[in-house]
Design a protein around this motif. Sequence first.
Motif, mmCIF file in Angstrom:
data_model
loop_
_atom_site.group_PDB
_atom_site.id
_atom_site.type_symbol
_atom_site.label_atom_id
_atom_site.label_comp_id
_atom_site.label_asym_id
_atom_site.label_seq_id
_atom_site.Cartn_x
_atom_site.Cartn_y
_atom_site.Cartn_z
ATOM 1 N N ASN A 54 0.806 -1.236 0.000
ATOM 2 C CA ASN A 54 0.000 0.000 0.000
ATOM 3 C C ASN A 54 0.843 1.292 0.000
ATOM 4 O O ASN A 54 0.287 2.372 -0.035
ATOM 5 C CB ASN A 54 -0.985 0.004 1.176
ATOM 6 C CG ASN A 54 -0.283 0.095 2.527
ATOM 7 O OD1 ASN A 54 0.943 0.255 2.604
ATOM 8 N ND2 ASN A 54 -1.049 0.009 3.598
ATOM 9 N N PHE A 55 2.151 1.166 0.113
ATOM 10 C CA PHE A 55 3.051 2.339 0.088
ATOM 11 C C PHE A 55 2.669 3.381 1.139
ATOM 12 O O PHE A 55 2.788 4.582 0.908
ATOM 13 C CB PHE A 55 3.118 2.955 -1.327
ATOM 14 C CG PHE A 55 3.612 1.977 -2.347
ATOM 15 C CD1 PHE A 55 4.972 1.827 -2.570
ATOM 16 C CD2 PHE A 55 2.726 1.171 -3.057
ATOM 17 C CE1 PHE A 55 5.447 0.902 -3.485
ATOM 18 C CE2 PHE A 55 3.189 0.237 -3.969
ATOM 19 C CZ PHE A 55 4.544 0.113 -4.185
ATOM 20 N N GLY A 56 2.237 2.897 2.285
ATOM 21 C CA GLY A 56 1.868 3.791 3.379
ATOM 22 C C GLY A 56 3.067 4.558 3.926
ATOM 23 O O GLY A 56 2.912 5.662 4.464
ATOM 24 N N TYR A 57 4.241 3.981 3.810
ATOM 25 C CA TYR A 57 5.466 4.578 4.361
ATOM 26 C C TYR A 57 6.602 4.370 3.378
ATOM 27 O O TYR A 57 6.571 3.443 2.569
ATOM 28 C CB TYR A 57 5.837 3.911 5.704
ATOM 29 C CG TYR A 57 4.745 4.077 6.741
ATOM 30 C CD1 TYR A 57 4.782 5.132 7.654
ATOM 31 C CD2 TYR A 57 3.669 3.196 6.787
ATOM 32 C CE1 TYR A 57 3.772 5.311 8.587
ATOM 33 C CE2 TYR A 57 2.648 3.366 7.713
ATOM 34 C CZ TYR A 57 2.707 4.417 8.608
ATOM 35 O OH TYR A 57 1.700 4.602 9.512
ATOM 36 N N PHE A 58 7.606 5.240 3.481
ATOM 37 C CA PHE A 58 8.854 4.972 2.759
ATOM 38 C C PHE A 58 9.989 5.194 3.754
ATOM 39 O O PHE A 58 10.363 6.330 4.047
ATOM 40 C CB PHE A 58 9.022 5.859 1.523
ATOM 41 C CG PHE A 58 10.097 5.353 0.614
ATOM 42 C CD1 PHE A 58 9.807 4.424 -0.375
ATOM 43 C CD2 PHE A 58 11.421 5.746 0.782
ATOM 44 C CE1 PHE A 58 10.812 3.916 -1.204
ATOM 45 C CE2 PHE A 58 12.426 5.250 -0.039
ATOM 46 C CZ PHE A 58 12.115 4.333 -1.034
ATOM 47 N N CYS A 59 10.476 4.105 4.309
ATOM 48 C CA CYS A 59 11.473 4.178 5.375
ATOM 49 C C CYS A 59 12.813 3.681 4.858
ATOM 50 O O CYS A 59 12.887 2.580 4.289
ATOM 51 C CB CYS A 59 11.050 3.327 6.562
ATOM 52 S SG CYS A 59 9.546 3.945 7.310
ATOM 53 N N VAL A 60 13.840 4.476 5.064
ATOM 54 C CA VAL A 60 15.187 4.039 4.683
ATOM 55 C C VAL A 60 15.996 3.811 5.960
ATOM 56 O O VAL A 60 15.664 4.326 7.020
ATOM 57 C CB VAL A 60 15.906 5.086 3.802
ATOM 58 C CG1 VAL A 60 15.186 5.255 2.476
ATOM 59 C CG2 VAL A 60 16.058 6.423 4.512
ATOM 60 N N GLU A 61 17.066 3.029 5.811
ATOM 61 C CA GLU A 61 18.009 2.881 6.924
ATOM 62 C C GLU A 61 19.256 3.688 6.597
ATOM 63 O O GLU A 61 19.734 3.671 5.461
ATOM 64 C CB GLU A 61 18.397 1.415 7.108
ATOM 65 C CG GLU A 61 17.345 0.621 7.840
ATOM 66 C CD GLU A 61 17.833 -0.779 8.187
ATOM 67 O OE1 GLU A 61 19.030 -0.944 8.548
ATOM 68 O OE2 GLU A 61 17.026 -1.701 8.072
ATOM 69 N N VAL A 62 19.754 4.376 7.608
ATOM 70 C CA VAL A 62 20.951 5.191 7.419
ATOM 71 C C VAL A 62 22.124 4.493 8.111
ATOM 72 O O VAL A 62 22.101 4.281 9.334
ATOM 73 C CB VAL A 62 20.756 6.604 8.025
ATOM 74 C CG1 VAL A 62 21.982 7.465 7.781
ATOM 75 C CG2 VAL A 62 19.497 7.260 7.468
ATOM 76 N N ASP A 63 23.106 4.128 7.308
ATOM 77 C CA ASP A 63 24.323 3.522 7.848
ATOM 78 C C ASP A 63 25.329 4.669 8.048
ATOM 79 O O ASP A 63 25.886 5.197 7.077
ATOM 80 C CB ASP A 63 24.838 2.488 6.847
ATOM 81 C CG ASP A 63 26.194 1.905 7.237
ATOM 82 O OD1 ASP A 63 26.862 2.484 8.126
ATOM 83 O OD2 ASP A 63 26.579 0.883 6.645
ATOM 84 N N GLU A 64 25.517 5.035 9.300
ATOM 85 C CA GLU A 64 26.290 6.246 9.626
ATOM 86 C C GLU A 64 27.669 6.239 8.966
ATOM 87 O O GLU A 64 28.102 7.243 8.383
ATOM 88 C CB GLU A 64 26.418 6.375 11.146
ATOM 89 C CG GLU A 64 27.235 7.568 11.551
ATOM 90 C CD GLU A 64 27.209 7.827 13.048
ATOM 91 O OE1 GLU A 64 26.499 7.105 13.774
ATOM 92 O OE2 GLU A 64 27.909 8.758 13.481
ATOM 93 N N GLU A 65 28.313 5.089 9.053
ATOM 94 C CA GLU A 65 29.686 5.032 8.545
ATOM 95 C C GLU A 65 29.747 5.292 7.035
ATOM 96 O O GLU A 65 30.513 6.110 6.548
ATOM 97 C CB GLU A 65 30.273 3.657 8.846
ATOM 98 C CG GLU A 65 31.762 3.725 9.112
ATOM 99 C CD GLU A 65 32.224 2.411 9.676
ATOM 100 O OE1 GLU A 65 32.962 1.731 8.954
ATOM 101 O OE2 GLU A 65 31.822 2.066 10.809
ATOM 102 N N ALA A 66 28.861 4.618 6.318
ATOM 103 C CA ALA A 66 28.900 4.757 4.854
ATOM 104 C C ALA A 66 28.301 6.078 4.386
ATOM 105 O O ALA A 66 28.712 6.633 3.372
ATOM 106 C CB ALA A 66 28.151 3.580 4.215
#
Length: 397
Positions: A286-298
């Motif tokens: 349903n594309f209710g959210y678009f969540c990304v993960e942030v890898d601090e180092e990269a």
Amino acid sequence: MSTPKAFEKPIYVTRPFLPPLTEFKKGLEEIWANGWLTNNGPIHQRYSRELCRYFDTENICLFNNGTLALQIALQGLGLSGEVITTPFTFVATTHALYWNKIRPVFCDIEPDFYNLDPKKVEAAITPWTTAILAVHTYGFPCQVHALADIARRHKLKLVYDAAHAFGVKIGSEPIAHFGDLSMFSFHATKLYHSFEGGLLTFRDSSLKKTFDYLKNFGFENEEEVVMPGTNAKMNEVQALMGSQMLRYIDKLILKRSQIAEVYRKRLGAVPGIRLPVRVAGDVRYNFGYFCVEVDEEAFGLSRDALNEELKRYNIWTRRYFYPLVCDYACYRSVSITDPLTVARRAAKRILSLPIYDALEVSDVEKICDIVQLLGSASCRKPLKRTKDVRMSTAGAA
Ligand SMILES: Cc1ncc(COP(=O)(O)O)c(C=O)c1O
């Protein structure tokens, strides 16, 4: 790439869709003419029938919000003792257990879709376990077959917090058809809403009467109260909004899917930004959210720092879900045996980006440009805040 300017108007993580006002006014006129505002009014009745068709089941019950719907669900199912659940959720999931005097057993999630990890669930079962309360996080379906198998073998109820999952299907099956019961939230921040509201869908049709009692003080009739219920009824204005929203839901999902594709295209190659894993081919998401993960180092910035930096551009992302529910003061005393490694990592890295039907593609592209720029260390100079930015963000917290 030149440094983009801050947005003049705030870009929030979401904005509710509203049907045309003329259409809604017509519905209000109907309510005025009926003079029936709540307690299973004519629009509520009509809306219930529409939802039965939408979910292809007769077993539904409407509520004034999702939290009370879930609380009543757990009570109506007669659950007690321990229930295995996720700490990576909105706090209402756990509160619903607490209000039923049930002990939450926090169990880890899997890293792709942030849903309960069935292997961990099985390991957490004790003689006191009565149910599994899983969340279809961000509308990503849980591993419904593995959880159903565990529930069947251990004679546990399987309850889904499907607050995020309106409109989701697995094959031709609405997500509501899995487990013993599902709760949907129609809160204004959700893809589909009724201002506020909640829905239970369930397998056992005999539960309908219990839920109807529990949401209406336990009244059988004017003289008889058969159980100590509460007041959790949906009113006519909520039902009207819910009913009109149904006409738009497919278009809203399509629009969001297009926005998600722009994010994927523009952020896919940004080092340190992990895009959401694509759902299986047979899932209608349903594309209710678009969540990304942030890898601090990269990436070069932590998730928290990125969240803060984006505010300077008038972009209001959310750390959703952070912190884990088990880390809130009121649940810190709950003993936890699982180290919750995956959940802790997700809570530290996840960032919910703006997604809603009225978000312009050019704005999505600009958000992506800003994220990309922030990630490259050379561009992390202080941005001058304009008076306009300060004013327009004043009420945004
Ligand atoms: C996962 C989850 N569970 C429960 C709820 C509670 O729903 P409501 O706000 O309708 O009470 C929400 C949202 O608000 C939610 O995101």
